[in-house]
Design a protein around this motif. Structure first.
Motif, PDB file in Angstrom:
ATOM      1  N   ASP A   1       0.829  -1.211   0.000  1.00 24.77           N
ATOM      2  CA  ASP A   1       0.000   0.000   0.000  1.00 24.77           C
ATOM      3  C   ASP A   1       0.861   1.258   0.000  1.00 24.77           C
ATOM      4  OD1 ASP A   1      -2.283  -1.537   0.028  1.00 24.77           O
ATOM      5  OD2 ASP A   1      -2.514  -1.475   2.200  1.00 24.77           O
ATOM      6  N   ARG A   2       2.110   1.129   0.477  1.00 23.25           N
ATOM      7  CA  ARG A   2       2.995   2.285   0.550  1.00 23.25           C
ATOM      8  C   ARG A   2       3.678   2.589  -0.784  1.00 23.25           C
ATOM      9  NH1 ARG A   2       7.122   1.553   5.268  1.00 23.25           N
ATOM     10  NH2 ARG A   2       7.662   3.672   4.568  1.00 23.25           N
ATOM     11  N   LEU A   3       3.387   1.786  -1.806  1.00 29.93           N
ATOM     12  CA  LEU A   3       4.011   2.033  -3.108  1.00 29.93           C
ATOM     13  C   LEU A   3       3.343   3.171  -3.869  1.00 29.93           C
ATOM     14  CD1 LEU A   3       4.646  -1.662  -4.190  1.00 29.93           C
ATOM     15  CD2 LEU A   3       6.377   0.045  -3.611  1.00 29.93           C
ATOM     16  N   GLY A   4       2.235   3.677  -3.337  1.00 28.28           N
ATOM     17  CA  GLY A   4       1.588   4.844  -3.919  1.00 28.28           C
ATOM     18  C   GLY A   4       1.211   4.644  -5.373  1.00 28.28           C
ATOM     19  N   ASN A   5       1.549   5.647  -6.187  1.00 23.30           N
ATOM     20  CA  ASN A   5       1.223   5.599  -7.614  1.00 23.30           C
ATOM     21  C   ASN A   5       2.412   5.184  -8.474  1.00 23.30           C
ATOM     22  OD1 ASN A   5      -1.470   6.513  -7.238  1.00 23.30           O
ATOM     23  ND2 ASN A   5      -0.711   8.636  -7.058  1.00 23.30           N
ATOM     24  N   ALA A   6       3.425   4.613  -7.846  1.00 24.94           N
ATOM     25  CA  ALA A   6       4.613   4.215  -8.598  1.00 24.94           C
ATOM     26  C   ALA A   6       4.272   3.125  -9.612  1.00 24.94           C
ATOM     27  CB  ALA A   6       5.691   3.717  -7.634  1.00 24.94           C
ATOM     28  N   PHE A   7       5.042   3.090 -10.699  1.00 26.13           N
ATOM     29  CA  PHE A   7       4.927   2.032 -11.698  1.00 26.13           C
ATOM     30  C   PHE A   7       5.708   0.830 -11.169  1.00 26.13           C
ATOM     31  CE2 PHE A   7       6.343  -0.161 -15.575  1.00 26.13           C
ATOM     32  CZ  PHE A   7       5.133  -0.287 -16.255  1.00 26.13           C
ATOM     33  N   VAL A   8       5.010  -0.273 -10.875  1.00 24.78           N
ATOM     34  CA  VAL A   8       5.617  -1.423 -10.207  1.00 24.78           C
ATOM     35  C   VAL A   8       5.817  -2.562 -11.192  1.00 24.78           C
ATOM     36  CG1 VAL A   8       5.361  -3.146  -8.383  1.00 24.78           C
ATOM     37  CG2 VAL A   8       4.611  -0.790  -7.990  1.00 24.78           C
ATOM     38  N   ILE A   9       7.058  -3.017 -11.303  1.00 22.20           N
ATOM     39  CA  ILE A   9       7.396  -4.201 -12.104  1.00 22.20           C
ATOM     40  C   ILE A   9       7.644  -5.331 -11.117  1.00 22.20           C
ATOM     41  CG2 ILE A   9       8.987  -5.160 -13.800  1.00 22.20           C
ATOM     42  CD1 ILE A   9       9.836  -2.107 -14.254  1.00 22.20           C
ATOM     43  N   TYR A  10       6.896  -6.408 -11.254  1.00 25.87           N
ATOM     44  CA  TYR A  10       7.097  -7.550 -10.359  1.00 25.87           C
ATOM     45  C   TYR A  10       7.608  -8.731 -11.168  1.00 25.87           C
ATOM     46  CZ  TYR A  10       6.351 -11.391  -7.131  1.00 25.87           C
ATOM     47  OH  TYR A  10       6.550 -12.490  -6.327  1.00 25.87           O
ATOM     48  N   GLN A  11       8.749  -9.254 -10.758  1.00 29.62           N
ATOM     49  CA  GLN A  11       9.308 -10.452 -11.372  1.00 29.62           C
ATOM     50  C   GLN A  11       9.370 -11.540 -10.316  1.00 29.62           C
ATOM     51  OE1 GLN A  11      12.953  -9.907 -13.596  1.00 29.62           O
ATOM     52  NE2 GLN A  11      13.610 -12.011 -13.211  1.00 29.62           N
ATOM     53  N   GLY A  12       8.638 -12.617 -10.526  1.00 31.66           N
ATOM     54  CA  GLY A  12       8.590 -13.681  -9.538  1.00 31.66           C
ATOM     55  C   GLY A  12       7.825 -14.872 -10.052  1.00 31.66           C
ATOM     56  N   HIS A  13       7.580 -15.834  -9.151  1.00 34.73           N
ATOM     57  CA  HIS A  13       6.972 -17.084  -9.598  1.00 34.73           C
ATOM     58  C   HIS A  13       5.604 -17.358  -8.998  1.00 34.73           C
ATOM     59  CE1 HIS A  13       8.734 -18.325  -5.767  1.00 34.73           C
ATOM     60  NE2 HIS A  13       9.917 -17.938  -6.224  1.00 34.73           N
ATOM     61  N   HIS A  14       5.138 -16.535  -8.049  1.00 32.97           N
ATOM     62  CA  HIS A  14       3.831 -16.752  -7.453  1.00 32.97           C
ATOM     63  C   HIS A  14       2.995 -15.470  -7.471  1.00 32.97           C
ATOM     64  CE1 HIS A  14       5.161 -20.665  -6.030  1.00 32.97           C
ATOM     65  NE2 HIS A  14       3.936 -20.900  -5.609  1.00 32.97           N
ATOM     66  N   GLY A  15       1.699 -15.662  -7.605  1.00 31.63           N
ATOM     67  CA  GLY A  15       0.788 -14.528  -7.571  1.00 31.63           C
ATOM     68  C   GLY A  15       0.516 -14.096  -6.151  1.00 31.63           C
ATOM     69  N   ASP A  16       1.521 -13.550  -5.508  1.00 32.38           N
ATOM     70  CA  ASP A  16       1.415 -13.165  -4.105  1.00 32.38           C
ATOM     71  C   ASP A  16       1.246 -11.641  -4.015  1.00 32.38           C
ATOM     72  OD1 ASP A  16       1.827 -14.927  -1.545  1.00 32.38           O
ATOM     73  OD2 ASP A  16       2.806 -13.038  -1.070  1.00 32.38           O
ATOM     74  N   ARG A  17       1.655 -11.053  -2.899  1.00 32.69           N
ATOM     75  CA  ARG A  17       1.387  -9.635  -2.647  1.00 32.69           C
ATOM     76  C   ARG A  17       1.987  -8.722  -3.704  1.00 32.69           C
ATOM     77  NH1 ARG A  17       3.560 -10.744   3.418  1.00 32.69           N
ATOM     78  NH2 ARG A  17       1.762 -11.943   4.190  1.00 32.69           N
ATOM     79  N   GLY A  18       3.230  -8.988  -4.080  1.00 31.84           N
ATOM     80  CA  GLY A  18       3.877  -8.133  -5.074  1.00 31.84           C
ATOM     81  C   GLY A  18       3.170  -8.160  -6.414  1.00 31.84           C
ATOM     82  N   ALA A  19       2.730  -9.346  -6.830  1.00 35.79           N
ATOM     83  CA  ALA A  19       2.054  -9.466  -8.121  1.00 35.79           C
ATOM     84  C   ALA A  19       0.701  -8.767  -8.102  1.00 35.79           C
ATOM     85  CB  ALA A  19       1.877 -10.944  -8.473  1.00 35.79           C
ATOM     86  N   HIS A  20       0.024  -8.769  -6.961  1.00 32.98           N
ATOM     87  CA  HIS A  20      -1.282  -8.112  -6.886  1.00 32.98           C
ATOM     88  C   HIS A  20      -1.172  -6.601  -7.094  1.00 32.98           C
ATOM     89  CE1 HIS A  20      -3.085 -11.643  -4.376  1.00 32.98           C
ATOM     90  NE2 HIS A  20      -2.873 -11.948  -5.628  1.00 32.98           N
ATOM     91  N   ARG A  21      -0.037  -6.042  -6.733  1.00 35.42           N
ATOM     92  CA  ARG A  21       0.150  -4.596  -6.862  1.00 35.42           C
ATOM     93  C   ARG A  21       0.798  -4.206  -8.180  1.00 35.42           C
ATOM     94  NH1 ARG A  21       1.046  -0.538  -8.324  1.00 35.42           N
ATOM     95  NH2 ARG A  21       1.556   1.443  -7.311  1.00 35.42           N
ATOM     96  N   ALA A  22       1.322  -5.161  -8.916  1.00 31.26           N
ATOM     97  CA  ALA A  22       2.170  -4.869 -10.069  1.00 31.26           C
ATOM     98  C   ALA A  22       1.406  -4.254 -11.235  1.00 31.26           C
ATOM     99  CB  ALA A  22       2.872  -6.139 -10.524  1.00 31.26           C
ATOM    100  N   ASP A  23       2.125  -3.446 -12.005  1.00 35.54           N
ATOM    101  CA  ASP A  23       1.627  -2.941 -13.284  1.00 35.54           C
ATOM    102  C   ASP A  23       2.117  -3.817 -14.430  1.00 35.54           C
ATOM    103  OD1 ASP A  23       0.286  -0.318 -12.512  1.00 35.54           O
ATOM    104  OD2 ASP A  23       2.253  -0.101 -11.571  1.00 35.54           O
TER     105      ASP A  23
END
Length: 691
Positions: free
Chosen positions: A529-551
């Motif tokens: 939630d603290r990532l604000g309006n940043a453009f987020v690139i998520y590289q990983g193997h599971h649809g976890d918290r980072g992937a839910h926020r990713a652009d």
């Protein structure tokens, strides 16, 4: 040293060596069921009988110490008859379950019946039957198969330190049971399956799924914690069927934790197998070209200080170095691998390693635990401490949360006030440390994940120096990390550069708009939630918290799907091997970064993993010494300052779910329900606080 003769060969052995051990030194195989190298000797199966001159009857070789002029024979008619007789008795009540037994093909009873048994049975009565026992979500029981070797009882009492198993009744009515029927509450309970020589205790998640001869076996490294346990991953086709321990005396001996053993079903759930782009607020499948184009369009012309990268807990060294090199090429110093927000000085390698080594715990005579719960953070390290306690002469003290660690501890206090008193020598345990020959402290990584982390690190160093924990041939200053990626990231310098932002700074910058692009490399343990309006690139193997926020989502490979380097908490680099191939369109992480760098106009200077590893060695020579610990030179680290009076808190609230893989595991969910929520419900019931 005793000299004896075995089958006509004279041998000299260390005092206290048993006849069975002496036979093994000569390469003579002695069958056994109850004997185990790491457990006490009960001598109750009698399968290891040998003939000894002047003895009235065969002797149990596992319990007979060697003596001068002893003459042992292992291949006589008397020995053969004794072994056949013992085997016949063991099979009297053993059911004919081999075609359906999960132990089939790996069963000691099968193997020894073939090698040492009789070709027929003479018992004509009905076989006895024993009711099954409930031992929790991990252990499946078939107690009719039990041969009463008592290995499971001794493992629980001696290794795990959870004496929940025992024998009731006698003779034909004897049964192994948990007394009061309940789940075995130990983080090492899965090892009961390994020590059981028959199919009485088997793996419940693995039950009836595969036969050992169907499986492809790959020797690799565990990443569920920072211990770097040596494991074997068994696969059938694209699926991981089970995880077993490998022998490594310096790291995990032959044990592994339950999360390591049973998390693998999470590898096939909630997986990312194709790139995704967020379009109109929703993630949509995309091609690699489209995903790279979206990233390039967002990064183009952006100053380096507005770009940041965070590496997660399961990331390999190759991927982190590739990301660091890419960020450097983009002009960004905003990188950090400490996604828990830990603040500590990385200028001296000794300041963030487990310098004594895990095997070195066995030499310590006083241990101080600071802000750590090794039973949850590293069960194998906790088992090694318990092993040292059983040797005698060890005193363990705790500063932090008071918990059952399976061995006696002296509770000193909850927070930094106690630590300060100890440094000043105004505490009773100071005399224990002062009088110890090899004192040791273990500083939990959670204790450093506080605003005063640098001051705590400096205080721990001052404590180690003032009590002689660092001397020639001994370094008792240890940091116990929880993340498999942490030490490797620190060794390649995946930390903020000059003027760069740490994890907290990156999140603050993203929230304020100062950081516009954030690259999350497997980073899921963040407050997204603290990532604000940043453009987020998520590289990983599971649809976890980072992937839910990713652009943008770039699908990477899990640790079983790539050849990669990990460095454990001791600073020991080890290679994880590819057991299965990445799912769908997923690729190895460093290859994704290499392809992306080309699209961004900053092509990374390596095209193969060998070239990348040569780059790793150039960055830090420790990567050229795989499997070994390079001692770190002692130096100044930490920043002396005011210590926050808050108590140390254990960062792990649920041992069974600490990462994206274990959170996706059904087996770990059952363990959570049984051991975590069940324990909470029971506590509420006892205290009357439930709703």
């Amino acid at each position: 040293m005793p000299k004896l003769t075995i089958d006509g060969i004279e041998i000299e052995v260390e005092p206290g060596t048993s006849v069975l051990q002496a036979c093994e030194q000569l390469g003579i195989e002695i069958p056994r069921f109850c004997y185990h190298e790491r457990l006490s000797v009960p001598a109750n199966c009698r399968m290891c009988l040998v003939e000894m001159e002047r003895a009235p009857k065969p002797v149990a070789s596992c319990a007979m110490p060697c003596a001068d002029n002893m003459v042992i024979k292992t291949d006589t008619e008397l020995v053969h008859k004794a072994r056949k007789g013992v085997m016949e008795f063991l099979l009297i009540n053993h059911p004919l379950d081999c075609p359906i037994c999960d132990q089939g093909g790996e069963c000691d009873l099968q193997d020894q019946a073939m090698s040492y048994g009789f070709d027929r049975g003479r018992y004509g009565e009905n076989k006895r039957a024993v009711t099954e026992k409930y031992m929790g979500p991990l252990i499946k029981t078939f107690m009719t198969r039990c041969i009463h070797c008592t290995r499971c009882i001794r493992f629980g009492n001696e290794i795990a330190g959870v004496p929940m198993l025992g024998a009731v009744s006698r003779g034909e009515h004897m049964e192994i049971t948990t007394f009061v029927e309940q789940a075995i509450a130990s983080e090492l309970s899965g090892n009961l399956v390994d020590v059981c020589p028959v199919g009485a205790l088997t793996s419940k998640p693995y039950a009836y799924t595969a036969r050992p001869w169907e499986l492809r076996k790959t020797e690799t490294i565990d990443v569920m914690d920072a211990v770097g346990s040596n494991i074997r991953v068994d696969t059938r086709g694209p699926e991981v069927m089970r995880v077993l321990p490998r022998l490594n005396e310096d790291v995990n001996e032959e044990w592994i934790g339950d999360k390591t053993r049973y998390h693998h079903d999470g590898l096939k759930r909630q997986r990312l197998d194709r790139p995704y782009l967020r379009v109109n607020g929703k993630l949509q499948p995309a091609s690699w070209a489209d995903a790279f184009a979206a990233i390039a369009a967002r990064v183009k012309g952006l100053p380096g200080e507005r770009i940041a990268a965070i590496a997660g807990d399961l990331v390999d060294v190759e991927s982190m170095l590739a990301l660091k090199d890419l960020m450097t090429a983009l002009g960004s110093a905003n990188i950090d691998c400490r996604q828990d927000g830990a603040m500590f000085d990385t200028s001296s390698r000794a300041g963030y390693l487990f310098n004594s080594t895990i095997a070195g715990i066995e030499q310590a005579d006083a241990i101080l635990l600071i802000g750590t719960n090794p039973r949850w953070e590293a069960p194998i390290v906790n088992a090694r401490i318990r092993k040292r306690y059983l040797m005698g002469g060890l005193k363990v003290a705790v500063i932090g949360e008071q918990r059952d660690l399976t061995y006696p501890t002296t509770y000193l206090g909850a927070g930094t006030d106690t630590l300060s008193q100890l440094i000043d020598g105004n505490h009773s345990f100071a005399e224990v440390l002062r009088g110890a020959k090899k004192p040791m402290l273990i500083l939990g990584a959670g204790a450093l994940a506080r605003p005063d982390g640098l001051a705590i690190q400096a205080a721990a160093r001052a404590l180690a120096e003032s009590f002689g924990m660092v001397r020639d041939g001994w370094n008792g200053f240890n940091v116990l990390h929880r993340a498999a990626a942490r030490v490797g990231g620190l060794d390649i310098g995946f930390v903020p550069g000059a003027g760069g932002r740490s994890v907290a700074g990156i999140l603050d910058g993203a929230a304020s708009g100062a950081v516009e692009v954030v690259y999350l490399l497997g980073a899921d343990e963040l407050d997204t939630d603290r990532l604000g309006n940043a453009f987020v690139i998520y590289q990983g193997h599971h649809g976890d918290r980072g992937a839910h926020r990713a652009d943008v989502i770039l699908p990477g490979a899990a640790y079983t799907e790539k050849n990669a380097t990990y460095v454990n908490t001791e600073g020991r680099p080890q290679i994880a091997r590819l057991a299965t191939f990445p799912l769908g369109e997923a690729r190895e992480d460093w290859k994704i970064l290499r392809a992306l760098s080309e699209r961004l106009g900053h092509t990374l200077p390596y095209d193969s993993v060998s070239q990348l590893r040569a780059r790793m060695v150039a960055v830090n020579p420790v990567f050229g010494k795989l499997g070994t610990v390079t001692p770190a030179a002692w130096g100044g680290f930490g920043t002396a300052g005011a210590l926050d009076g808050a108590a140390f808190a254990t960062p792990i609230t649920n041992y069974y779910m600490t990462d994206p893989i274990s959170r996706a595991s059904e087996t770990m969910a059952r363990c959570t329900e049984t051991f975590v929520r069940g324990a909470s419900a029971a506590a509420e019931e006892r205290t009357g606080t439930h709703g």
